[in-house]
Design a protein around this motif. Structure first.
Motif, mmCIF file in Angstrom:
data_model
loop_
_atom_site.group_PDB
_atom_site.id
_atom_site.type_symbol
_atom_site.label_atom_id
_atom_site.label_comp_id
_atom_site.label_asym_id
_atom_site.label_seq_id
_atom_site.Cartn_x
_atom_site.Cartn_y
_atom_site.Cartn_z
ATOM 1 N N PHE A 45 -10.626 -15.113 2.518
ATOM 2 C CA PHE A 45 -10.653 -13.744 2.032
ATOM 3 C C PHE A 45 -9.426 -13.005 2.519
ATOM 4 C CE2 PHE A 45 -15.029 -15.098 1.865
ATOM 5 C CZ PHE A 45 -15.348 -14.738 0.568
ATOM 6 N N PRO A 46 -8.578 -12.601 1.590
ATOM 7 C CA PRO A 46 -7.319 -11.993 2.003
ATOM 8 C C PRO A 46 -7.540 -10.638 2.645
ATOM 9 C CG PRO A 46 -7.556 -11.974 -0.381
ATOM 10 C CD PRO A 46 -8.760 -12.652 0.163
ATOM 11 N N SER A 47 -7.202 -10.515 3.922
ATOM 12 C CA SER A 47 -7.297 -9.234 4.607
ATOM 13 C C SER A 47 -6.385 -9.302 5.822
ATOM 14 C CB SER A 47 -8.739 -8.954 5.032
ATOM 15 O OG SER A 47 -8.823 -7.640 5.525
ATOM 16 N N ILE A 48 -6.258 -8.171 6.509
ATOM 17 C CA ILE A 48 -5.503 -8.191 7.746
ATOM 18 C C ILE A 48 -6.486 -8.080 8.906
ATOM 19 C CG2 ILE A 48 -3.249 -7.413 6.957
ATOM 20 C CD1 ILE A 48 -4.163 -4.552 7.425
ATOM 21 N N VAL B 119 -2.532 -7.032 -10.303
ATOM 22 C CA VAL B 119 -3.847 -6.377 -10.308
ATOM 23 C C VAL B 119 -4.760 -7.033 -9.273
ATOM 24 C CG1 VAL B 119 -5.964 -6.172 -11.664
ATOM 25 C CG2 VAL B 119 -3.792 -5.431 -12.628
ATOM 26 N N TYR B 120 -4.722 -8.364 -9.207
ATOM 27 C CA TYR B 120 -5.512 -9.062 -8.203
ATOM 28 C C TYR B 120 -5.117 -8.594 -6.805
ATOM 29 C CZ TYR B 120 -7.105 -12.705 -5.090
ATOM 30 O OH TYR B 120 -7.674 -13.367 -4.041
ATOM 31 N N SER B 121 -3.806 -8.424 -6.629
ATOM 32 C CA SER B 121 -3.299 -7.986 -5.343
ATOM 33 C C SER B 121 -3.817 -6.590 -4.985
ATOM 34 C CB SER B 121 -1.777 -7.973 -5.402
ATOM 35 O OG SER B 121 -1.241 -8.344 -4.177
ATOM 36 N N TRP B 122 -3.907 -5.726 -5.960
ATOM 37 C CA TRP B 122 -4.456 -4.389 -5.691
ATOM 38 C C TRP B 122 -5.920 -4.474 -5.295
ATOM 39 C CZ3 TRP B 122 -1.826 -0.699 -4.006
ATOM 40 C CH2 TRP B 122 -0.573 -0.374 -4.515
ATOM 41 N N GLN B 123 -6.648 -5.442 -5.864
ATOM 42 C CA GLN B 123 -8.041 -5.641 -5.443
ATOM 43 C C GLN B 123 -8.086 -5.906 -3.943
ATOM 44 O OE1 GLN B 123 -9.869 -8.817 -7.621
ATOM 45 N NE2 GLN B 123 -10.281 -7.563 -9.434
ATOM 46 N N VAL B 124 -7.127 -6.721 -3.482
ATOM 47 C CA VAL B 124 -7.082 -7.059 -2.052
ATOM 48 C C VAL B 124 -6.820 -5.805 -1.213
ATOM 49 C CG1 VAL B 124 -5.786 -8.350 -0.323
ATOM 50 C CG2 VAL B 124 -6.359 -9.417 -2.499
ATOM 51 N N PHE B 125 -5.992 -4.907 -1.737
ATOM 52 C CA PHE B 125 -5.722 -3.668 -1.013
ATOM 53 C C PHE B 125 -6.939 -2.741 -1.008
ATOM 54 C CE2 PHE B 125 -1.267 -4.753 -1.605
ATOM 55 C CZ PHE B 125 -0.670 -4.226 -0.474
ATOM 56 N N LEU B 126 -7.618 -2.679 -2.168
ATOM 57 C CA LEU B 126 -8.578 -1.596 -2.383
ATOM 58 C C LEU B 126 -10.027 -1.953 -2.087
ATOM 59 C CD1 LEU B 126 -7.112 -0.325 -5.781
ATOM 60 C CD2 LEU B 126 -6.852 0.757 -3.552
ATOM 61 N N ILE B 131 -7.195 -4.180 2.713
ATOM 62 C CA ILE B 131 -6.141 -3.768 3.633
ATOM 63 C C ILE B 131 -6.203 -2.272 3.954
ATOM 64 C CG2 ILE B 131 -3.634 -3.595 3.909
ATOM 65 C CD1 ILE B 131 -3.419 -6.087 2.138
ATOM 66 N N ILE B 132 -6.373 -1.457 2.922
ATOM 67 C CA ILE B 132 -6.350 -0.008 3.161
ATOM 68 C C ILE B 132 -7.524 0.426 4.027
ATOM 69 C CG2 ILE B 132 -6.556 2.237 2.031
ATOM 70 C CD1 ILE B 132 -4.918 1.090 -0.270
ATOM 71 N N ASN B 133 -8.715 -0.101 3.710
ATOM 72 C CA ASN B 133 -9.884 0.276 4.507
ATOM 73 C C ASN B 133 -9.795 -0.238 5.941
ATOM 74 O OD1 ASN B 133 -11.736 2.031 3.236
ATOM 75 N ND2 ASN B 133 -12.209 0.418 1.753
ATOM 76 N N VAL B 134 -9.201 -1.421 6.140
ATOM 77 C CA VAL B 134 -9.012 -1.938 7.499
ATOM 78 C C VAL B 134 -8.099 -1.000 8.286
ATOM 79 C CG1 VAL B 134 -7.969 -3.791 8.859
ATOM 80 C CG2 VAL B 134 -9.474 -4.351 6.951
ATOM 81 N N LEU B 136 -7.487 2.156 7.644
ATOM 82 C CA LEU B 136 -8.197 3.416 7.873
ATOM 83 C C LEU B 136 -9.202 3.250 9.009
ATOM 84 C CD1 LEU B 136 -8.811 4.669 4.229
ATOM 85 C CD2 LEU B 136 -7.319 5.697 5.951
ATOM 86 N N GLY B 137 -9.787 2.058 9.086
ATOM 87 C CA GLY B 137 -10.751 1.776 10.146
ATOM 88 C C GLY B 137 -10.132 1.906 11.539
ATOM 89 N N TRP B 138 -8.858 1.492 11.643
ATOM 90 C CA TRP B 138 -8.167 1.619 12.937
ATOM 91 C C TRP B 138 -8.076 3.078 13.337
ATOM 92 C CZ3 TRP B 138 -3.598 -2.058 11.331
ATOM 93 C CH2 TRP B 138 -4.088 -3.384 11.327
ATOM 94 N N LEU B 139 -8.024 3.965 12.352
ATOM 95 C CA LEU B 139 -7.942 5.394 12.641
ATOM 96 C C LEU B 139 -9.335 6.001 12.787
ATOM 97 C CD1 LEU B 139 -5.252 6.300 9.953
ATOM 98 C CD2 LEU B 139 -4.859 5.972 12.402
ATOM 99 N N GLY B 140 -10.359 5.129 12.666
ATOM 100 C CA GLY B 140 -11.723 5.619 12.777
ATOM 101 C C GLY B 140 -12.245 6.255 11.510
ATOM 102 N N LEU B 141 -11.615 5.915 10.376
ATOM 103 C CA LEU B 141 -12.052 6.498 9.111
ATOM 104 C C LEU B 141 -12.684 5.434 8.221
ATOM 105 C CD1 LEU B 141 -8.856 8.598 8.335
ATOM 106 C CD2 LEU B 141 -11.065 9.506 9.071
ATOM 107 N N GLY B 142 -13.402 5.908 7.244
ATOM 108 C CA GLY B 142 -13.906 5.019 6.202
ATOM 109 C C GLY B 142 -15.086 4.185 6.627
#
Lengths: 272, 281
Positions: A45-48, B119-126, B131-134, B136-142
């Motif tokens: 699962f691609p993530s960081i 588009v697949y790559s944006w799925q990974v971000f969103l 990636i974005i939620n991870v 945001l998680g570091w900042l204590g959000l989401g």
């Protein structure tokens, strides 16, 4: 250096604008870069944070016979599409360069408009029409449809090159006794050769990436991008990244080859 | 004129004409005939029956999808143009020619990168664990729900049309007469006012055409609304793919396609007229 008047310059605004350019490019390239990075990432699962470096997705893709089938179809279709659309595009570009005739605007519209029709509509129209004349569901149907949308690109590239040609060259050849055919062979074709090759590579690259129309008309002979669309419908799979990176490198190689050919001789001045 | 009708000339001009008539014009016209055919027992029968038009136009879902698609594509065209403009402006007026050439070269790359992969790559971000939620998680959000939203569809539309719009805007801005800008400066015209009173009107044709292309691209795209927007709300292109791929309801899909073409023709006509209208805005 900077062509703008000194009057309205503020380093702050200029800096902000440049930063904005950087952000816009970042947005455009983020998915491309991420796909590249995750194609070498070991996690399913691609993530960081990232896992470790791995080529397992490439190996998974390479060992999938369906992918090889898709690749074979893509390459075969792309090669035929490239040759046919370049030939058609050359003819159209030369017609536009040399002749004036009644209905030329309509002719040029036919030669240039196809890429502006939304692909879902082209896909549906092609599927319905080709199946009516028993040509759908095979590689030939994809070739037919791709030539329709690719030949305008070939036409544009070759037309640009022809517009850089000294218009008296061809008549000079005729005056020296060359037939039209001989002038074509010894004057026009050598002069446009870089553009012809450039158009060949660009149309192949366009065909390699096209998935929507191919998805409608290909039937069981799926191309690689259509396979990717299938993967996208399934579960999360880093295989998409591996295929995407592979296709990207192939397309970019073709485009850079085309670019080198096009800029090889003489400056690419864009005159209409 | 007469001497042009030679074997030589026809050899070059006819092949494309024949190909595009056979495989571009005929298929599109065939859609018109097809929309009047009927489907009985999963088989299409040629004929002239308005049942498909009546059925499709009688469905609220069709009009909902129509409104959604129109609104989304219009929003995408406006948003893309607005976001692209400062970028194209900066490239045209603030960067040296060498950097400019690089900027153009880089913007061509996305055209040769699979849109599906992006588009697949944006799925990974969103996605929820993306990636974005991870981050945001570091900042204590989401975590926030980012995927399967209209916003995600819009990101997909931007991915599709931003490179093209930036390039088209850039080419129209480069041809803006610089002496006009200098004249405005000499008359103590402020920076923003110069942009709105001189630059934008001079480049209007290119800017409108760029927005039109963005509209056309997004209007017909089915990938972003499905894979980023989650298929909800439904768009016309999703309806076409669904109607085509499930069963033999091609005549109904043809009705949708023809409605889309008619809409695009009207929008294209209006935009081009607006683009070339006299000086007044």
């Amino acid at each position: 250096m900077n062509p703008e008047n000194e009057l309205n310059r503020s380093p702050l605004i200029d800096g902000a604008l440049k930063l904005y350019v950087l952000l816009a490019y970042l947005f455009v390239f983020a998915p491309i870069l991420a796909s590249f990075v995750f194609s070498f990432n070991s996690d399913r699962f691609p993530s960081i944070p990232l896992g470790h470096f791995s080529t397992e997705w490439y190996r998974a893709v390479a060992s999938d016979p369906l992918v090889w089938d898709g690749l074979r179809n893509t390459l075969l279709i792309g090669a035929v599409v490239g040759i046919v659309s370049t030939a058609l595009g050359f003819g159209a570009a030369y017609t536009d360069y040399r002749y004036r005739f009644f209905g030329k605007q309509v002719y040029l519209a036919l030669a240039l408009l196809p890429p502006t029709i939304p692909v879902v509509i082209m896909g549906l129209a092609m599927l319905a029409y080709l199946s009516r004349i028993n040509l759908s569901g095979n590689a030939l149907s994809v070739i037919i449809a791709h030539v329709v949308i690719c030949s305008p690109f070939a036409m544009a590239v070759i037309r640009l090159r022809l517009s850089q040609m000294d218009p008296s060259l061809e008549p000079a050849a005729w005056n020296l006794g060359a037939s039209e055919w001989a002038a074509m062979r010894h004057v026009i074709i050598p002069f446009t050769r870089p553009a012809i090759l450039g158009a060949l590579f660009i149309t192949m690259a366009v065909s390699f990436d096209e998935f929507a129309i191919a998805w409608f008309v290909s039937g069981l002979n799926e191309t690689l991008p259509v396979k990717v669309l299938g993967f996208l419908q399934g579960q999360v799979s880093p295989r998409i990244n591996a295929i995407g990176t592979f296709v990207f490198i192939t397309s970019m190689t073709l485009v850079i080859l085309a670019q080198l050919l096009l800029s090889g001789r003489g400056p690419a001045t864009d005159k209409e | 004129m007469r001497r042009h009708i030679s074997l030589y000339g026809l050899t070059f001009s006819l092949p494309l004409l024949i190909w595009q008539l056979l495989f571009f014009v005929f298929p599109l016209f065939f859609l018109i005939a097809l929309s009047f055919w009927t489907v009985r027992n999963f088989r299409m029968e040629p004929g002239f029956d308005t049942v498909n038009w009546v059925t499709m136009y009688g469905r609220p879902i069709f009009w909902q999808a129509y409104g959604t698609t129109l609104a989304l594509a219009a929003a995408a065209a406006v948003l893309t143009s607005a976001l692209a403009f400062p970028c194209a402006y900066a490239i045209a007026f603030k960067l040296s020619p060498a950097v400019q050439r690089w900027a153009v070269f880089l913007m061509v790359i996305p055209f040769f990168t699979s849109y599906l992969v992006r588009v697949y790559s944006w799925q990974v971000f969103l996605s929820d664990a993306g990636i974005i939620n991870v981050m945001l998680g570091w900042l204590g959000l989401g975590p926030f729900r980012l995927l399967n939203t209209v916003g995600a569809t819009m990101i997909g539309y931007l991915t599709l049309s931003l490179p093209l719009v930036i390039l088209l805007q850039l080419f129209s801005l480069i041809f803006v007469d610089r002496t006009l800008i200098e004249a405005a400066h000499n008359m103590r015209c402020g920076r923003l006012r110069t942009v709105f009173a001189v630059v934008i009107p001079s480049a209007r044709v290119g800017l409108v055409i760029a927005a039109l292309f963005s509209f056309i691209l997004c209007f017909g795209d089915f990938v972003s609304p499905i894979y980023l927007g989650g298929g909800d709300p439904t768009t016309l292109s999703i309806l076409i793919t669904d109607t085509t791929k499930s069963g033999q309801q091609w005549p109904r899909a043809a009705v949708i396609a023809l409605t889309m073409i008619a809409t695009l023709l009207v929008i294209a006509f209006l935009s081009v007229r607006f683009a070339y209208k006299g000086r007044e805005k």
